[in-house]
Design a protein around this motif. Structure first.
Motif, PDB file in Angstrom:
ATOM      1  N   ASP A  90       0.730  -1.160   0.182  1.00 34.36           N
ATOM      2  CA  ASP A  90      -0.007   0.012  -0.001  1.00 34.36           C
ATOM      3  C   ASP A  90       1.155   1.215  -0.018  1.00 34.36           C
ATOM      4  OD1 ASP A  90      -2.343  -1.252   0.073  1.00 34.36           O
ATOM      5  OD2 ASP A  90      -2.830  -1.146   2.133  1.00 34.36           O
ATOM      6  N   TYR A  91       1.832   1.220   0.880  1.00 32.84           N
ATOM      7  CA  TYR A  91       2.934   2.478   0.927  1.00 32.84           C
ATOM      8  C   TYR A  91       3.500   2.526  -0.317  1.00 32.84           C
ATOM      9  CZ  TYR A  91       6.074   5.647   2.663  1.00 32.84           C
ATOM     10  OH  TYR A  91       7.134   6.813   2.869  1.00 32.84           O
ATOM     11  N   VAL A  92       4.162   1.513  -0.889  1.00 32.69           N
ATOM     12  CA  VAL A  92       5.041   1.935  -2.001  1.00 32.69           C
ATOM     13  C   VAL A  92       4.382   2.263  -3.395  1.00 32.69           C
ATOM     14  CG1 VAL A  92       6.978   0.593  -0.987  1.00 32.69           C
ATOM     15  CG2 VAL A  92       5.427  -0.460  -2.642  1.00 32.69           C
ATOM     16  N   HIS A  93       3.122   1.749  -3.293  1.00 29.24           N
ATOM     17  CA  HIS A  93       2.308   2.129  -4.616  1.00 29.24           C
ATOM     18  C   HIS A  93       1.750   3.222  -4.349  1.00 29.24           C
ATOM     19  CE1 HIS A  93       3.284  -2.286  -5.544  1.00 29.24           C
ATOM     20  NE2 HIS A  93       3.907  -1.736  -6.521  1.00 29.24           N
ATOM     21  N   ASP A  94       1.755   3.933  -3.528  1.00 27.46           N
ATOM     22  CA  ASP A  94       0.750   5.207  -3.494  1.00 27.46           C
ATOM     23  C   ASP A  94       1.695   6.518  -3.941  1.00 27.46           C
ATOM     24  OD1 ASP A  94      -0.856   6.990  -2.538  1.00 27.46           O
ATOM     25  OD2 ASP A  94      -0.197   7.471  -0.584  1.00 27.46           O
ATOM     26  N   ILE A  95       1.570   6.288  -5.247  1.00 25.86           N
ATOM     27  CA  ILE A  95       2.528   7.360  -6.163  1.00 25.86           C
ATOM     28  C   ILE A  95       1.662   8.011  -7.196  1.00 25.86           C
ATOM     29  CG2 ILE A  95       4.566   5.716  -6.005  1.00 25.86           C
ATOM     30  CD1 ILE A  95       3.837   4.896  -8.955  1.00 25.86           C
ATOM     31  N   ASP A  96       2.196   9.023  -7.831  1.00 22.86           N
ATOM     32  CA  ASP A  96       1.641   9.882  -8.882  1.00 22.86           C
ATOM     33  C   ASP A  96       1.898   9.317  -9.952  1.00 22.86           C
ATOM     34  OD1 ASP A  96       0.710  11.951 -10.433  1.00 22.86           O
ATOM     35  OD2 ASP A  96       2.363  13.445  -9.826  1.00 22.86           O
ATOM     36  N   VAL A  97       0.763   8.861 -10.731  1.00 25.76           N
ATOM     37  CA  VAL A  97       0.867   8.122 -12.109  1.00 25.76           C
ATOM     38  C   VAL A  97       0.473   9.317 -13.356  1.00 25.76           C
ATOM     39  CG1 VAL A  97       0.460   6.076 -11.292  1.00 25.76           C
ATOM     40  CG2 VAL A  97      -1.367   7.423 -12.043  1.00 25.76           C
ATOM     41  N   SER A  98       0.648  10.726 -12.998  1.00 23.97           N
ATOM     42  CA  SER A  98       0.379  11.579 -14.043  1.00 23.97           C
ATOM     43  C   SER A  98       1.294  11.701 -15.004  1.00 23.97           C
ATOM     44  CB  SER A  98       0.194  12.991 -13.449  1.00 23.97           C
ATOM     45  OG  SER A  98       1.405  13.471 -12.843  1.00 23.97           O
ATOM     46  N   ALA A  99       2.478  11.103 -15.103  1.00 29.26           N
ATOM     47  CA  ALA A  99       3.334  11.064 -15.939  1.00 29.26           C
ATOM     48  C   ALA A  99       3.058  10.167 -17.150  1.00 29.26           C
ATOM     49  CB  ALA A  99       5.038  10.773 -15.498  1.00 29.26           C
ATOM     50  N   VAL A 100       2.057   9.158 -16.989  1.00 33.05           N
ATOM     51  CA  VAL A 100       1.757   8.165 -17.989  1.00 33.05           C
ATOM     52  C   VAL A 100       0.831   8.857 -18.909  1.00 33.05           C
ATOM     53  CG1 VAL A 100       0.375   6.241 -18.181  1.00 33.05           C
ATOM     54  CG2 VAL A 100       1.858   6.311 -16.191  1.00 33.05           C
ATOM     55  N   PRO A 101       1.280   8.916 -20.212  1.00 41.92           N
ATOM     56  CA  PRO A 101       0.649   9.586 -21.280  1.00 41.92           C
ATOM     57  C   PRO A 101      -0.585   8.667 -21.688  1.00 41.92           C
ATOM     58  CG  PRO A 101       2.373   8.781 -22.386  1.00 41.92           C
ATOM     59  CD  PRO A 101       2.637   8.257 -20.693  1.00 41.92           C
ATOM     60  N   ASP A 102      -1.386   9.586 -22.469  1.00 40.81           N
ATOM     61  CA  ASP A 102      -2.573   8.849 -23.151  1.00 40.81           C
ATOM     62  C   ASP A 102      -1.984   8.245 -24.356  1.00 40.81           C
ATOM     63  OD1 ASP A 102      -4.491  10.002 -21.454  1.00 40.81           O
ATOM     64  OD2 ASP A 102      -4.787  11.656 -22.700  1.00 40.81           O
ATOM     65  N   CYS A 103      -2.689   7.074 -24.837  1.00 43.74           N
ATOM     66  CA  CYS A 103      -2.205   6.365 -25.870  1.00 43.74           C
ATOM     67  C   CYS A 103      -3.390   5.985 -26.611  1.00 43.74           C
ATOM     68  CB  CYS A 103      -1.302   5.187 -25.570  1.00 43.74           C
ATOM     69  SG  CYS A 103      -0.550   4.290 -26.808  1.00 43.74           S
ATOM     70  N   PRO A 104      -3.747   6.753 -27.487  1.00 41.19           N
ATOM     71  CA  PRO A 104      -5.002   6.449 -28.319  1.00 41.19           C
ATOM     72  C   PRO A 104      -4.886   5.273 -29.196  1.00 41.19           C
ATOM     73  CG  PRO A 104      -4.451   8.796 -28.577  1.00 41.19           C
ATOM     74  CD  PRO A 104      -3.298   8.337 -27.787  1.00 41.19           C
ATOM     75  N   ALA A 105      -3.609   4.796 -29.559  1.00 42.17           N
ATOM     76  CA  ALA A 105      -3.395   3.791 -30.681  1.00 42.17           C
ATOM     77  C   ALA A 105      -3.609   2.403 -29.687  1.00 42.17           C
ATOM     78  CB  ALA A 105      -1.934   3.701 -31.048  1.00 42.17           C
ATOM     79  N   LEU A 106      -3.076   2.459 -28.513  1.00 39.93           N
ATOM     80  CA  LEU A 106      -3.157   1.367 -27.474  1.00 39.93           C
ATOM     81  C   LEU A 106      -4.595   0.984 -27.305  1.00 39.93           C
ATOM     82  CD1 LEU A 106      -2.116  -0.912 -25.888  1.00 39.93           C
ATOM     83  CD2 LEU A 106      -1.840   0.760 -23.769  1.00 39.93           C
ATOM     84  N   VAL A 107      -5.560   2.138 -27.027  1.00 42.58           N
ATOM     85  CA  VAL A 107      -6.776   2.055 -26.604  1.00 42.58           C
ATOM     86  C   VAL A 107      -7.374   1.330 -27.933  1.00 42.58           C
ATOM     87  CG1 VAL A 107      -9.002   3.175 -25.958  1.00 42.58           C
ATOM     88  CG2 VAL A 107      -6.833   3.800 -25.070  1.00 42.58           C
ATOM     89  N   ALA A 108      -7.339   1.947 -28.975  1.00 38.04           N
ATOM     90  CA  ALA A 108      -7.997   1.460 -30.217  1.00 38.04           C
ATOM     91  C   ALA A 108      -7.647   0.076 -30.586  1.00 38.04           C
ATOM     92  CB  ALA A 108      -7.512   2.310 -31.514  1.00 38.04           C
ATOM     93  N   ALA A 109      -6.333  -0.284 -30.422  1.00 37.18           N
ATOM     94  CA  ALA A 109      -5.999  -1.718 -30.602  1.00 37.18           C
ATOM     95  C   ALA A 109      -6.578  -2.680 -29.611  1.00 37.18           C
ATOM     96  CB  ALA A 109      -4.384  -1.731 -30.679  1.00 37.18           C
ATOM     97  N   LEU A 110      -6.465  -2.380 -28.285  1.00 39.95           N
ATOM     98  CA  LEU A 110      -7.336  -2.966 -27.265  1.00 39.95           C
ATOM     99  C   LEU A 110      -8.786  -3.235 -27.616  1.00 39.95           C
ATOM    100  CD1 LEU A 110      -5.389  -1.908 -23.953  1.00 39.95           C
ATOM    101  CD2 LEU A 110      -5.088  -4.127 -25.169  1.00 39.95           C
ATOM    102  N   ASP A 111      -9.438  -2.239 -27.980  1.00 37.39           N
ATOM    103  CA  ASP A 111     -10.979  -2.284 -28.251  1.00 37.39           C
ATOM    104  C   ASP A 111     -11.072  -3.291 -29.666  1.00 37.39           C
ATOM    105  OD1 ASP A 111     -13.474  -1.649 -27.680  1.00 37.39           O
ATOM    106  OD2 ASP A 111     -13.462  -0.510 -29.614  1.00 37.39           O
ATOM    107  N   ALA A 112      -9.961  -3.492 -30.412  1.00 34.85           N
ATOM    108  CA  ALA A 112     -10.376  -4.136 -31.617  1.00 34.85           C
ATOM    109  C   ALA A 112      -9.786  -5.483 -31.473  1.00 34.85           C
ATOM    110  CB  ALA A 112      -9.744  -3.437 -32.831  1.00 34.85           C
ATOM    111  N   LEU A 113      -9.018  -5.969 -30.464  1.00 32.08           N
ATOM    112  CA  LEU A 113      -8.638  -7.126 -30.299  1.00 32.08           C
ATOM    113  C   LEU A 113      -9.501  -8.116 -29.787  1.00 32.08           C
ATOM    114  CD1 LEU A 113      -5.530  -8.108 -30.936  1.00 32.08           C
ATOM    115  CD2 LEU A 113      -5.069  -7.985 -28.644  1.00 32.08           C
TER     116      LEU A 113
END
Length: 239
Positions: A90-113
């Motif tokens: 719980d403690y070590v994973h309490d982090i800021d994930v805002s650096a993770v960028p949007d990835c439209p290609a990944l979203v679209a591919a997962l949707d079609a897979l």
């Protein structure tokens, strides 16, 4: 010798209809340059220092030693110091994930897979859920198999791979596993899974990259999955 990075013309269409896709989380679903682990690293060191009542420099050395010896720092702390894993995770994973960028290609591919999609991570469910939410892809995954589900035995130990396929009724020969740490693909390949290595600059992730257990090598997961989808569409149109 590693296989070359693949393209729609190199048989990717056959992967499209696989029954299950098993994805690692960190540095696989998002770029390694986000460096989320730097935050986890700092919090891990602080937790160990407080738990063992030692200076942070000593905690850091112990942290890295246990990682090398046991596959995760957590495993080493549990075996050698009786650490309770729940508050640690719980403690070590309490982090800021805002650096993770949007990835439209990944979203679209997962949707079609087609096929089931699962996360297999040495981290926690909470951490996986935070990252998946930031990427906007949480709804694409049926299950998260985390370090707790693996009885705190980390990849690449073979036992949790067997637990994964048994618990979720995965047929390895009809499945794909995607990872950024090359050595973690060895047990998957031994079970009959098709493996995909997402290359990163990390020397640790490249350890164990020699051998025939790596079937596809990619630089960008979203782009590669888009190629798989495109290859299947081309093949369907040609029938």
């Amino acid at each position: 010798m590693l296989p070359e990075t693949t393209s729609p013309s190199s048989g990717l269409a056959s992967l499209h209809a696989r029954d299950a896709w098993v994805f690692d989380l960190d540095n696989t679903l998002y770029p390694a340059h986000c460096n989320l682990f730097a935050q986890i690293d700092v919090r891990m060191r602080a937790y160990i220092a407080r738990f063992l009542e030692i200076p942070e420099d000593d905690a850091f050395r112990l942290q890295k030693r246990y990682f090398r010896e046991h596959g995760t720092t957590l495993r080493g702390m549990m075996l050698n110091h009786g650490l309770d894993p729940v508050p640690f995770l719980d403690y070590v994973h309490d982090i800021d994930v805002s650096a993770v960028p949007d990835c439209p290609a990944l979203v679209a591919a997962l949707d079609a897979l087609p096929g089931r999609k699962l996360i297999y991570t040495n981290g926690s469910v909470r951490h996986a859920e935070n990252v998946l939410a930031k990427l906007g892809i949480a709804d694409h995954f049926d299950e998260i198999f985390d370090i707790v589900a693996a009885d705190y035995i980390p990849k690449p130990q073979p036992e949790p791979y067997r637990q994964l396929v048994s618990r979720h009724r995965i047929e390895p020969t009809r499945s794909v596993m995607i990872e950024d740490i090359a050595a973690n693909l060895k047990p998957a390949a031994a079970m009959g899974m098709t493996t995909v290595w997402v290359q990163t600059p990390s020397a640790w992730s490249r350890h164990g990259s020699d051998g025939d257990h790596i079937h596809h090598v990619v630089d960008d997961l979203g782009d590669w999955l888009s190629e798989v989808v495109a290859a299947a569409q081309i093949e369907a149109e040609e029938r």
